[in-house]
Design an enzyme around this catalytic site. Sequence first.
Site, short mmCIF file in Angstrom:
data_model
loop_
_atom_site.label_atom_id
_atom_site.label_comp_id
_atom_site.label_asym_id
_atom_site.label_seq_id
_atom_site.Cartn_x
_atom_site.Cartn_y
_atom_site.Cartn_z
N TYR A 1 0.87 -1.18 0.00
CA TYR A 1 0.00 0.00 0.00
C TYR A 1 0.90 1.22 0.00
CZ TYR A 1 -3.35 3.48 1.81
OH TYR A 1 -4.12 4.59 2.00
N LYS B 1 5.25 9.23 8.44
CA LYS B 1 5.09 8.73 9.82
C LYS B 1 6.16 9.25 10.78
CE LYS B 1 2.43 4.77 8.20
NZ LYS B 1 1.03 4.98 8.54
N ASP C 1 9.33 2.60 -0.79
CA ASP C 1 8.35 3.27 0.07
C ASP C 1 8.71 2.90 1.51
OD1 ASP C 1 6.24 3.98 1.67
OD2 ASP C 1 4.69 3.29 0.28
N1 HOZ Z 1 -0.45 2.96 6.47
C1 HOZ Z 1 -1.47 3.06 7.45
C2 HOZ Z 1 -2.25 1.80 7.50
N2 HOZ Z 1 -1.50 0.71 7.19
C3 HOZ Z 1 -2.28 4.25 7.22
C4 HOZ Z 1 -3.33 4.49 8.21
C5 HOZ Z 1 -4.62 4.81 7.54
O1 HOZ Z 1 -4.83 4.41 6.38
O2 HOZ Z 1 -5.40 5.47 8.21
#
Ligand code: HOZ
Length: 433
Positions: A144, A267, A239
């Site tokens: 993702y 983050k 990423d």
């Molecule tokens: N990368 C985070 C979830 N794996 C993002 C948090 C979100 O999408 O709120």
Amino acid sequence: MAWEGSKKFYEEACEVIPGGVNSPVRSARAVGSTPLFIKEARGSRIVDVDGNSYIDYVASWGPLILGHAHPRVVEAVKSAAERGTSYGIPTEVELRMARMVVEMVPSIEMVRMVSSGTEATMSAVRLARGFTGRKKIIKFNGCYHGHVDSLLVRSGSGLATLGIPGSPGIPDEVAQHTISIPYNNLGAVREVMEATGREVAAIIVEPVAANMGVVVPEDGFLAGLRELCTQYGALLIFDEVITGFRLAPGGAQQVYGIMPDLTCLGKIIGGGLPVGAYGGRRDIMARMAPEGDVYQAGTLSGNPLAMSAGLAVLQVLRDEGLYEGLDSKAGYFSRGMAQAAEAAGVKVFQTRVGSIGCAFFTDRMVRDFETAQSSDTQAYAVFFQEMLKRGVYLAPSQFEAFFISAAHTAEDLDRTMEAARHAFERVKELRGM
Ligand code: HOZ
């Protein structure tokens, strides 16, 4: 434990916010629940509006490597706010942040700050296309990279959680340039590159996949991607929104010894404030406007509060050598989980790299999205609920990570293991696995 306050807020929130949440993974639907509403947090603990306290292993989905409300971060934000919250004009703290990133992350020679991980990956992809003059992007199933149109294809995180393959609103003309391949399958990448490598602008990858649960790269996978990118003139984008500053000062690229062309960060770099960044080779980054012709901008990019918070965290990480401690706590956590599962007769496949990891409720070895999806998500839901009742907050989805922070104490970990023993027994009772 009573959750009346959270339930009431959630009902009200559903009237004015779609699904009651500002990001889908928070909704807790996948674990048959409704979200907690949080009142405050400190160290390893979060407290909900009903006054329940939990040991937190979500850590705002990764940024809080020092724990909640770390005094250095709070002080940095307060002191910056007193001098104004935003100027839209350069500040010294942006320069100090850029220097720190260049010093810490091996492959980054120049860096541009943005306001989220999604912006970072979106900009890196645009830059890769602008630099190479090519359109195609290769990504991996279950990885993702934020909610960028061209990357929201067979994604992990919320899409995996909610069982959605993609999203309406993304034109086929955009998605058709994205090729998604099983993670850890270097042979499949090679085939695609042999067929169409000269049209590929970039391969983007989470060097440790952490949005389909945590999936570890197999020996040679990242090195193979590096070689193929070099051979075909495509850019390799790491990423490191989750792994950056988390697995080591220089992220996964330092741990695995691979130099990507571009790196996306988020983050931890914001210390809990909204920040992302992308950076890499000087000749590529020099294509960004106003030095070059690839455009990207942002009113709040390099915001002084966000820069101050992030810089405070990076200084602590650089100066205090916390990584060994994080690794040993996470090792203890992982082993404890595996032992608790075994004692209850529940099959889990446990993964971990440094201070992130995951327990998949499956008897298969998890190496890609398909094997991750063999997990019994109903069993995970039971586990989540049972842990919550015992004062432990885990990600409300099988397809996310646990995050250990410097604030977790030995007592926190032992309490968590005690809770896990009971929770796995309940899973056995209810799911019989
Ligand atoms: N990368 C985070 C979830 N794996 C993002 C948090 C979100 O999408 O709120």
